[in-house]
Enzyme design. Structure first.
Site, short mmCIF file in Angstrom:
data_model
loop_
_atom_site.label_atom_id
_atom_site.label_comp_id
_atom_site.label_asym_id
_atom_site.label_seq_id
_atom_site.Cartn_x
_atom_site.Cartn_y
_atom_site.Cartn_z
N LYS A 46 0.83 -1.22 0.00
CA LYS A 46 0.00 0.00 0.00
C LYS A 46 0.86 1.26 0.00
O LYS A 46 0.44 2.28 -0.56
CB LYS A 46 -0.98 -0.02 1.17
CG LYS A 46 -2.01 -1.13 1.04
CD LYS A 46 -3.41 -0.73 1.40
CE LYS A 46 -4.37 -1.79 0.89
NZ LYS A 46 -5.74 -1.64 1.31
N LYS A 97 -3.22 -10.11 -6.39
CA LYS A 97 -4.54 -10.45 -5.83
C LYS A 97 -5.62 -9.53 -6.40
O LYS A 97 -5.34 -8.37 -6.74
CB LYS A 97 -4.51 -10.42 -4.30
CG LYS A 97 -4.81 -9.10 -3.66
CD LYS A 97 -5.24 -9.25 -2.19
CE LYS A 97 -5.73 -7.88 -1.72
NZ LYS A 97 -6.43 -7.81 -0.49
N LYS A 132 -10.41 -4.78 -4.31
CA LYS A 132 -11.57 -3.94 -4.61
C LYS A 132 -11.18 -2.52 -4.98
O LYS A 132 -11.94 -1.81 -5.62
CB LYS A 132 -12.59 -3.98 -3.48
CG LYS A 132 -12.19 -3.33 -2.17
CD LYS A 132 -13.42 -3.18 -1.29
CE LYS A 132 -13.37 -4.03 -0.04
NZ LYS A 132 -12.39 -3.58 0.95
P1 ATP Z 1 -8.55 -2.97 -0.63
O1 ATP Z 1 -8.39 -3.13 -2.10
O2 ATP Z 1 -9.28 -1.73 -0.25
O3 ATP Z 1 -7.30 -3.18 0.14
P2 ATP Z 1 -9.51 -5.66 -0.36
O4 ATP Z 1 -10.21 -6.02 -1.61
O5 ATP Z 1 -8.17 -6.22 -0.12
O6 ATP Z 1 -9.53 -4.11 -0.16
P3 ATP Z 1 -10.50 -5.98 2.39
O7 ATP Z 1 -11.61 -5.17 2.90
O8 ATP Z 1 -9.14 -5.54 2.80
O9 ATP Z 1 -10.51 -6.08 0.79
O10 ATP Z 1 -10.72 -7.50 2.76
C1 ATP Z 1 -11.89 -8.08 3.22
C2 ATP Z 1 -11.72 -9.57 3.27
O11 ATP Z 1 -11.65 -10.09 1.93
C3 ATP Z 1 -10.45 -10.03 3.97
O12 ATP Z 1 -10.73 -11.19 4.75
C4 ATP Z 1 -9.54 -10.41 2.84
O13 ATP Z 1 -8.60 -11.39 3.21
C5 ATP Z 1 -10.51 -10.93 1.81
N1 ATP Z 1 -9.98 -10.76 0.46
C6 ATP Z 1 -9.67 -9.59 -0.15
N2 ATP Z 1 -9.22 -9.80 -1.40
C7 ATP Z 1 -9.23 -11.15 -1.58
C8 ATP Z 1 -8.87 -11.99 -2.66
N3 ATP Z 1 -8.42 -11.49 -3.80
N4 ATP Z 1 -9.01 -13.32 -2.52
C9 ATP Z 1 -9.49 -13.84 -1.38
N5 ATP Z 1 -9.84 -13.10 -0.30
C10 ATP Z 1 -9.72 -11.77 -0.38
#
Ligand code: ATP
Ligand code: LTN
Length: 332
Positions: free
Chosen positions: A116, A197, A200
Site C-alpha cells: 500500500k 490479488k 476492490k
Molecule cells: P482494498 O483493495 O481496499 O485493500 P480488499 O479487496 O483487499 O480491499 P479488504 O476489505 O481488505 O478487501 O478485505 C476483506 C476480506 O476479503 C479479507 O478477509 C480479505 O482477506 C478478503 N480478500 C480480499 N481480497 C481477496 C482476494 N483477492 N481473494 C481472497 N480473499 C480476499
C-alpha cells in the site's frame, strides 16, 4: 459439554470500494457457516478504510452498502452482531494500548504496508503503518477464537497472535489467542494480472468482478480475463490466468480440478470462460436481489447499526476495562 464457553468468530471488511468476488469467496461467503454454533461479530471497518484517502460521502454510502451486503449474504442481524467499527470506540482505545506492545520492526515487515505504501506514495501515513494493530484490537477485544479471512490477511493474524501472547506473558492471561480460518479459494487473483490479488480498490475495472455487477458484465469480464497462448484448461505453473479461473469455477460449482479439466477438454478457453461467468452470476443473482431490497430501507439499516453497536460495545467494554486495569490505569 454444557458449560463449555461458546466460541467467538470475528471478521471485518473495509468499506473502501465495491466488494469483489475475491472478498466474497475469500471471506464473506464463509461468514454464515459459523452463525449457528458460534457467537459471531462481523464488522464494517470504516476506521481501517481511512488509512487510504476516501471521499467522505462515498465512505458513508459504502458503509451502508457493506452492511446491506452482509445481510444479503445470509447473515441475520438478530443472530450475529453486524456493526460499524467507528460506532464502538473501544476498538481505537484498545489499539492505542496495543500500539505500545507492538514493535516498529514487526510492523515494518508487513507486506500489505509495503504494497500500500508503494501504491500511495504521497500518503504513507502513520495509520497505514499501524493498521495491523487496529486489526489486532478488533479481534482481541471480543476474545475471538476464529477469524475467517483471505490468505492476504494471514500475516496480520500472526502478528495479532504475537501481540496477544506478548501481552499475556507480561500481565497473565488477558486475551484468547485467535486462529485464522482460510478455505481453498482464499486467494483470488486479478483477471488482468493474475499474479496479483484481486483487490476492490483496483483502478482497472476489467481486473475485478464485483459482487453487484450485472450478469452480462460478469460474463464480459470473465471473457476478457488474461490467460495464455495454449488452449488447454489445466492448472499449471505459467498458466496463472487459467488456474485462477479454475479456482473461481471450483468455488462456485464445487467441482474438483480433474472434473473441470475433463469438462472442458478440447473446447478452448472461450467456452470455459463463459461457464465461469454463468456459474458466478447464478450464485450472485439472489444476493443482488436481496441486497437491493435491504439497501432501499435506510431506517432499517440504521436500527441494525444502532442495536448491534450497543451489543458489541457491551462486550468490548469488558475486555477494555480488564486491559486498562492490568496496565495500571486508574479507574474512577
Ligand atoms: P482494498 O483493495 O481496499 O485493500 P480488499 O479487496 O483487499 O480491499 P479488504 O476489505 O481488505 O478487501 O478485505 C476483506 C476480506 O476479503 C479479507 O478477509 C480479505 O482477506 C478478503 N480478500 C480480499 N481480497 C481477496 C482476494 N483477492 N481473494 C481472497 N480473499 C480476499
Ligand atoms: N485487515 C482486513 C480487514 C480487517 C479484518 C479485521 C479482518 C480489519 N479488521 C479483523 C478480520 C478481522 C483487510 O484488510 N482485509
Amino acid at each position: 459439554m454444557e458449560n463449555e464457553r461458546k466460541k467467538t468468530v470475528f471478521s471485518g471488511i473495509q468499506p473502501s470500494g465495491n466488494l469483489t468476488v475475491g472478498n466474497y469467496l475469500g471471506a464473506l461467503r464463509n461468514f454464515s457457516e459459523f452463525t449457528d454454533k458460534y457467537n459471531c461479530l462481523y464488522c464494517v471497518v470504516d476506521q481501517h478504510a481511512i488509512t487510504v484517502r476516501q471521499q467522505p460521502a462515498e465512505l458513508r454510502r459504502r458503509t451502508y452498502e457493506v452492511l446491506a451486503l452482509y445481510i444479503a449474504c445470509g447473515l441475520d442481524p438478530e443472530q450475529s452482531i453486524l456493526y460499524v467499527q467507528s460506532h464502538v470506540p473501544q476498538h481505537a482505545q484498545l489499539a492505542w494500548v496495543l500500539d505500545c506492545y507492538t514493535m516498529f520492526g514487526e510492523l515494518s515487515r508487513m507486506t500489505q504496508f509495503k504494497d500500500k505504501s508503494a501504491k500511495n506514495e504521497n500518503n504513507i501515513n502513520a495509520g497505514l503503518f499501524t493498521y495491523p494493530v487496529l486489526m489486532a484490537a478488533d479481534i482481541l477485544l471480543y476474545q475471538t477464537d476464529l477469524v475467517p479471512i483471505g490468505e492476504d490477511q494471514k500475516q496480520h493474524l500472526e502478528l495479532t497472535r504475537d501481540i496477544a501472547a506478548r501481552f499475556n506473558a507480561v500481565y497473565s492471561d488477558t486475551f484468547v489467542i485467535p486462529e485464522p480460518y482460510m478455505k481453498s479459494g482464499a486467494k483470488i487473483y486479478s483477471l488482468a494480472e493474475p499474479t496479483k490479488k484481486m483487490s476492490k480498490s483496483d483502478q482497472n475495472e476489467n481486473a475485478v468482478v464485483r459482487i453487484l455487477d450485472p450478469k452480462d458484465t460478469i460474463i464480459k469480464k470473465f471473457r476478457r480475463a488474461v490467460t495464455d497462448s495454449e488452449t488447454e484448461v489445466r492448472r499449471a505453473e505459467g498458466k496463472e490466468g487459467i488456474s485462477n479461473l479454475m479456482t473461481i469455477y471450483s468455488c462456485f460449482t464445487g467441482k474438483k480440478d480433474e472434473e473441470i479439466e475433463a469438462e472442458f477438454k478440447g473446447v478452448g478457453y472461450g467456452e470455459f470462460k463463459t461457464a465461469v461467468g454463468e456459474a458466478c452470476a447464478a450464485e450472485l443473482e439472489p444476493i443482488q436481489k436481496r441486497y437491493n431490497e435491504i439497501l432501499s430501507d435506510k431506517s432499517y439499516l440504521e436500527s441494525v447499526m444502532k442495536n448491534n453497536a450497543e451489543k458489541a460495545s457491551y462486550l468490548a467494554r469488558k475486555t477494555l476495562s480488564k486491559v486498562y486495569r492490568k496496565v495500571g490505569f486508574t479507574t474512577l
